[in-house]
Motif scaffolding. Structure first.
Motif, short mmCIF file in Angstrom:
data_model
loop_
_atom_site.label_atom_id
_atom_site.label_comp_id
_atom_site.label_asym_id
_atom_site.label_seq_id
_atom_site.Cartn_x
_atom_site.Cartn_y
_atom_site.Cartn_z
N GLY A 1 7.70 39.07 -50.17
CA GLY A 1 8.51 38.46 -49.35
C GLY A 1 7.74 37.31 -48.42
N ARG A 2 6.50 38.15 -47.89
CA ARG A 2 6.01 37.40 -47.03
C ARG A 2 4.93 36.23 -47.86
N LEU A 3 3.95 34.87 -46.68
CA LEU A 3 3.73 34.89 -47.43
C LEU A 3 1.70 35.59 -48.52
N GLY A 4 1.12 35.98 -47.25
CA GLY A 4 0.18 36.71 -48.12
C GLY A 4 -1.18 36.15 -48.48
N LEU A 5 -2.28 37.24 -48.21
CA LEU A 5 -3.73 35.61 -48.86
C LEU A 5 -3.82 34.85 -49.50
N ARG A 6 -2.77 35.27 -50.93
CA ARG A 6 -3.21 33.69 -52.12
C ARG A 6 -1.65 33.11 -50.87
N GLY A 7 -0.86 33.41 -50.77
CA GLY A 7 -0.13 32.23 -50.55
C GLY A 7 -0.69 31.25 -49.36
N ILE A 8 -1.62 31.61 -47.81
CA ILE A 8 -1.99 30.84 -47.57
C ILE A 8 -3.28 30.14 -48.24
N LEU A 9 -3.87 30.38 -48.87
CA LEU A 9 -4.98 30.05 -49.35
C LEU A 9 -4.54 28.99 -50.73
N GLY A 10 -3.94 29.23 -51.72
CA GLY A 10 -2.91 27.96 -51.16
C GLY A 10 -2.51 26.78 -50.91
N LEU A 11 -1.51 27.40 -49.08
CA LEU A 11 -1.16 26.06 -48.78
C LEU A 11 -2.48 25.70 -47.94
N ALA A 12 -3.14 25.96 -48.15
CA ALA A 12 -4.53 25.67 -47.14
C ALA A 12 -5.27 24.48 -48.37
N ALA A 13 -5.62 25.16 -49.66
CA ALA A 13 -5.84 24.49 -50.46
C ALA A 13 -5.45 22.89 -50.67
N LEU A 14 -3.58 22.76 -50.89
CA LEU A 14 -2.98 22.26 -50.54
C LEU A 14 -3.44 21.00 -49.65
N VAL A 15 -2.85 21.40 -48.61
CA VAL A 15 -2.84 20.84 -47.03
C VAL A 15 -4.03 19.97 -46.64
N VAL A 16 -4.67 20.89 -47.88
CA VAL A 16 -7.01 19.68 -47.39
C VAL A 16 -6.89 18.77 -48.73
N GLY A 17 -6.52 19.37 -50.07
CA GLY A 17 -6.24 18.44 -51.42
C GLY A 17 -5.45 16.86 -50.59
N LEU A 18 -4.04 17.34 -50.55
CA LEU A 18 -3.64 16.05 -49.86
C LEU A 18 -4.05 14.70 -48.65
N ALA A 19 -4.53 15.86 -48.02
CA ALA A 19 -6.00 15.24 -46.63
C ALA A 19 -6.62 13.55 -47.61
N LEU A 20 -7.70 14.74 -48.66
CA LEU A 20 -8.05 13.74 -49.37
C LEU A 20 -7.63 12.84 -49.60
N LEU A 21 -7.04 13.11 -50.91
CA LEU A 21 -6.31 12.48 -51.51
C LEU A 21 -5.78 11.26 -50.72
N GLY A 22 -5.58 11.08 -49.46
CA GLY A 22 -3.64 9.98 -48.43
C GLY A 22 -5.86 9.69 -48.13
N GLY A 23 -6.81 10.26 -48.27
CA GLY A 23 -8.31 9.34 -47.54
C GLY A 23 -8.64 8.99 -48.58
N GLY A 24 -8.77 8.65 -49.69
CA GLY A 24 -9.16 7.98 -51.02
C GLY A 24 -8.27 7.25 -50.87
N VAL A 25 -7.11 7.48 -51.22
CA VAL A 25 -6.03 5.71 -50.70
C VAL A 25 -6.48 4.39 -50.04
N ALA A 26 -6.77 5.54 -48.65
CA ALA A 26 -7.40 4.44 -47.66
C ALA A 26 -8.61 4.21 -47.92
#
Length: 853
Positions: A407-432
């Motif tokens: 039920g906990r997020l775990g290392l896998r979940g943390i890594l996935g969440l970090a990649a998601l956040v950074v990726g979306l930030a880069l995608l938004g930066g590309g649009v800008a």
């Protein structure tokens, strides 16, 4: 006993050692099918590239037929495309131009015109035109056509075709008699190609006009027999002319054409990669589950003295066998499919002879290598898990093969969440960045951001599968009753395996939705921008027209509404007069492709676009004093709207400004699919209008339908690209659906005891089938909903990154296509459950309780 049975059968190798097979062959069937589909896709792409190259090569050979040398302007010389004069080559027996003229042609068998090319063939001294039927042309009104032209125009030897007046050097319609049909070749067979009229010395001046080929982009040269082509080429090359042998020219042109196709190859390679990644997910899921079911068997082997590397070797051997069998099957399927497509192309007349599949080392070895790499790569995780099994595992109860996610997020979940956040930030930066004017940098940053964010989603998917499955299960539980609730429970109990299956579906549905949203938005954006620039499909001007000119134009097949307006020239202080069109708002509403254009008209205003305003040195809000038709000065205000490439005024303003305005007809193409439109395309409509204004009663007439053709070209091109893309991505979806069937089949096997208990407690065969059906629907539903949501976001941001710097982006969501993706995914999930459900329902309770493998 169960562990020993699970490791059967065991066979003695030729060296006398014990060879163990951990998994029955039938359980690798899904993995074999998956890798076969993926490698078949690789085969098709490799063969498509080979056929494209062969077709291009055949086209070049056809155009250089009879030549020993090719002369052209030096590479990089800007005068090259404009054409060069015929070269003077020592020892040449014939020199003829390369390059084509374009026209449209009609025949009595067709209502619509056909696009056709006119090219000069080698003179008789260099071989002439190869004739399959009839003879060569001997007069100005005689022609030889290729088989494609004969098919498209539905003519044969002795029939006539007509070239419109606008393509005639005399300004009058030309009637030409077909006296011969050339031998068919495979030139342009894969890449397309227009029908062709062969010209020779007897008819070139009459048909194309004197001097039409005085300059050309390149020249073919035939030498005397025995001449040293290499030496002549070297001696004839000058600062203003490159002369090379025909072999050198052929390779140079082929390399240039293939470089032009490199972008297409890159796109196709991406789709191949997607299919292989999807296959890897399915295969890894298959291996992980089948090996997890045999933890006790592996532990027993370890107890009996097997080393870790021996266990790994057993698992890798099975992976290698699956990869080889699946890859070999895929190679056969891919070659057979392409050959079937070529046979079908011959049957419908696209080819003029059976084209055999170009089997090569690349079309055989590359797919096999790809299949093995994907299979072995997908099996590395299960191999590591197998070697970590401790001997004491043999004494424990059989584990749940799916593996529960904590039920906990775990290392896998943390890594996935970090990649998601950074990726979306880069995608938004590309649009800008793209909106700031850097399209290349914005697109690259957007691609990196999109890939990284999607990777993060795949990594963290196992952590959100159980909550999503429970939420969806609560919904379908109300619809499907007890079987649906049990199906939801079965999905949530093995989130790791369910996540792998959902991931395979997620890849395909995300990309399909992204392409659908991006293509629809691009189409609306580009067509809206074109409508803003050129809002009227057809503009017909003339010094004088018949009294019923509007009715005549409306009678042309494919023409919709017509408005009779007037135009004239006014001086606004620039070097040239400005042409203005006087129309009412109602007339513009009827014929313009912009709904708001009519409402923008005001008396005493000039309505035009930004580029046109710059051209005439005026700006928005500027008041101009223009000498009108009555000699008095009139004040008009400039109104700039978008990039409108014509100047519009009201009829009253035109009357004040222009003394003798000339008549103009504005018209729009009829809507596709309407009775007025029929099967007419933009080119045939434009040709019909040109034929009309060439008739009696039209003086100094000119018809321009380029805006309508361009608008429809955008839509057709984007629609074709979308169709091709969806077709390619469908391969990934098919692979994913094999994964759904595999997951359900493995679930049936591992839950044999549970299913037996359900049957013993009174569950009917129908309910068992429904339970598996709902499980397939649930997996497909979760994957499709997630994919549609992600694909929509990626499509919106992606089109902003691509077009945001050049156009005001208009987002258009293709709800019908998205709904079709969702419905088809759900139906496919149900269909994938049919065979596993039949197996679960067919087994008797007593037999199921006794089963161990």
């Amino acid at each position: 006993m169960s562990a020993i049975a699970a490791s059967r059968p065991a066979e003695h190798s030729r060296r006398g050692g014990l060879r163990i097979r951990l998994t029955p062959r039938r359980r690798h069937l899904a993995a074999i099918i998956t890798i076969a589909l993926s490698t078949a896709f690789v085969v098709v792409m490799v063969l498509a590239g080979g056929l494209l190259r062969s077709s291009m090569s055949a086209d070049i050979d056809d155009r250089m037929r009879g030549a020993d040398l090719v002369a052209a302007a030096p590479a990089g010389d800007e005068s090259g495309p404009a054409g060069t004069l015929a070269p003077q080559i020592p020892g040449a027996v014939a020199v003829w131009p390369q390059g084509d003229l374009y026209a449209t042609a009609r025949s009595a068998a067709l209502d619509a015109p056909v696009f056709i090319t006119l090219s000069v063939d080698p003179p008789a001294a260099a071989g002439g035109t190869p004739i399959a039927e009839g003879r060569d042309a001997r007069a100005g009104n005689e022609i030889v056509i290729d088989p494609t032209a004969a098919d498209r125009l539905r003519v044969g030897v002795g029939d006539e075709i007509t070239l419109p007046a606008e393509y005639s050097p005399t300004g009058a319609e030309q009637r030409l008699t077909v006296v011969g049909i050339s031998r068919g070749t495979q030139a342009g067979a894969i890449g397309g190609g227009y029908p062709r009229i062969h010209l020779n010395q007897a008819n070139t001046d009459a048909i194309a006009g004197p001097g039409a080929f005085d300059t050309a982009a390149g020249w073919s040269v035939a030498l005397e027999d025995g001449a040293d082509a290499q030496a002549v080429a070297a001696a004839s090359t000058t600062d203003g002319m490159d002369v090379m042998t025909v072999e050198e020219a052929r390779e140079s042109q082929l390399d240039t054409m293939m470089r032009g196709a490199a972008a297409l190859g890159l796109i196709l390679g991406v789709f191949v990669l997607i299919a292989l990644i999807t296959a890897a997910v399915v295969i890894a899921n298959t291996f992980a589950v089948t090996l997890a079911q045999r933890v006790r068997s592996l532990a027993l082997l370890r107890t009996l003295g097997a080393q870790r590397r021996q266990v790994a070797r057993v698992v890798l051997r099975e992976s290698l066998a699956v990869g080889l069998i699946g890859s070999a099957l895929g190679v056969v399927i891919g070659h057979a499919l392409v050959q079937a497509l070529l046979a079908g192309a011959l049957a419908v007349g696209w080819l003029h002879g059976l084209l055999w599949v170009p089997v090569s080392a690349a079309s055989v070895l590359l797919p096999v290598a790809a299949g093995l790499v994907v299979t072995l790569g997908a099996g590395m995780g299960p191999v590591r898990a197998a070697t970590r099994v401790a001997p004491l595992e043999a004494l424990r109860p059989a584990p749940d093969s799916g593996g529960h996610a904590e039920g906990r997020l775990g290392l896998r979940g943390i890594l996935g969440l970090a990649a998601l956040v950074v990726g979306l930030a880069l995608l938004g930066g590309g649009v800008a960045l793209s909106h700031a004017g850097s399209t290349g940098g914005g697109t690259l940053l957007g691609v990196v951001g999109g890939a990284l964010s999607f990777f993060g989603i795949l990594v963290a998917l196992v952590r959100v599968t159980a909550p999503l499955a429970r939420l969806s299960g609560a919904v379908i539980g109300r619809l499907g009753g007890l079987p649906a609730r049990i199906a939801a429970a079965n999905t949530t109990r093995s989130p790791r395996r369910s996540a792998a299956t959902i991931a395979a579906l997620l890849i395909g549905t995300t990309l399909m939705t992204m392409m659908a949203v991006g293509s629809q938005s691009a189409s609306h954006t580009l067509t809206t921008e074109l409508a803003s620039r050129k809002p009227v499909d057809i503009v017909v001007t003339a010094e004088s027209m018949p009294a019923d000119a509007a009715e005549e134009l409306a009678g042309v097949r494919g023409v919709g509404d017509v408005a009779a307006v007037r135009r004239g020239d006014v001086q606004v202080g620039a070097d040239e007069p400005m042409t203005v069109y006087g129309a009412t708002g109602a007339q513009l509403d009827a014929v313009a492709n912009r709904d708001d254009l009519g409402s923008l008209l005001r008396d005493d205003e000039l309505l035009l676009g930004a580029e046109r305003a710059d051209r005439f040195g005026v700006h928005d809000g500027q008041e101009l004093r223009i000498t009108g038709a009555d000699g008095a000065e009139h004040t008009v205000r400039v109104r700039v709207d978008g990039n409108l490439q014509m100047t519009l005024v009201t009829p009253a303003t035109l009357e004040h400004l222009v003394a003798a305005p000339t008549p103009v007809l504005l018209a729009r193409f009829a809507e596709p699919g309407s009775a007025d439109r029929g099967d007419a395309d933009g080119i045939s409509i434009s040709t019909g209008v040109q034929d009309l204004v060439a008739g009696e009663g039209w003086q100094g007439a000119d018809a321009n339908g380029g805006a309508g053709i361009e608008r429809e070209m955008y839509g057709k091109t984007l629609g074709t690209l979308l169709g091709i893309t969806i077709g390619l991505l469908a391969v990934a979806v098919i692979v994913a659906l094999v994964g759904v069937a595999n997951t359900l089949s493995l679930g049936v096997i591992e839950r044999t005891g549970e299913n037996a208990l359900l049957r013993a407690l009174g569950t009917t065969r129908r309910q068992m089938r429904a339970m598996l059906g709902w499980e397939g629907v649930l997996l497909a539903l979760v994957g499709a909903v997630l994919g549609i949501g992600l694909g929509t976001v990626y499509g919106i941001l992606g089109i902003h990154a691509l077009l945001g710097s050049a156009f005001p982006v208009i987002i258009a969501i293709p709800w019908a296509q998205i709904g079709a993706v969702l419905v088809l995914a759900v139906l496919a999930g149900w269909a994938a459950s049919v065979l596993p459900a039949r197996r679960a329902a067919r087994t008797a309770p007593a037999q199921a309780l006794a089963a161990r493998d």
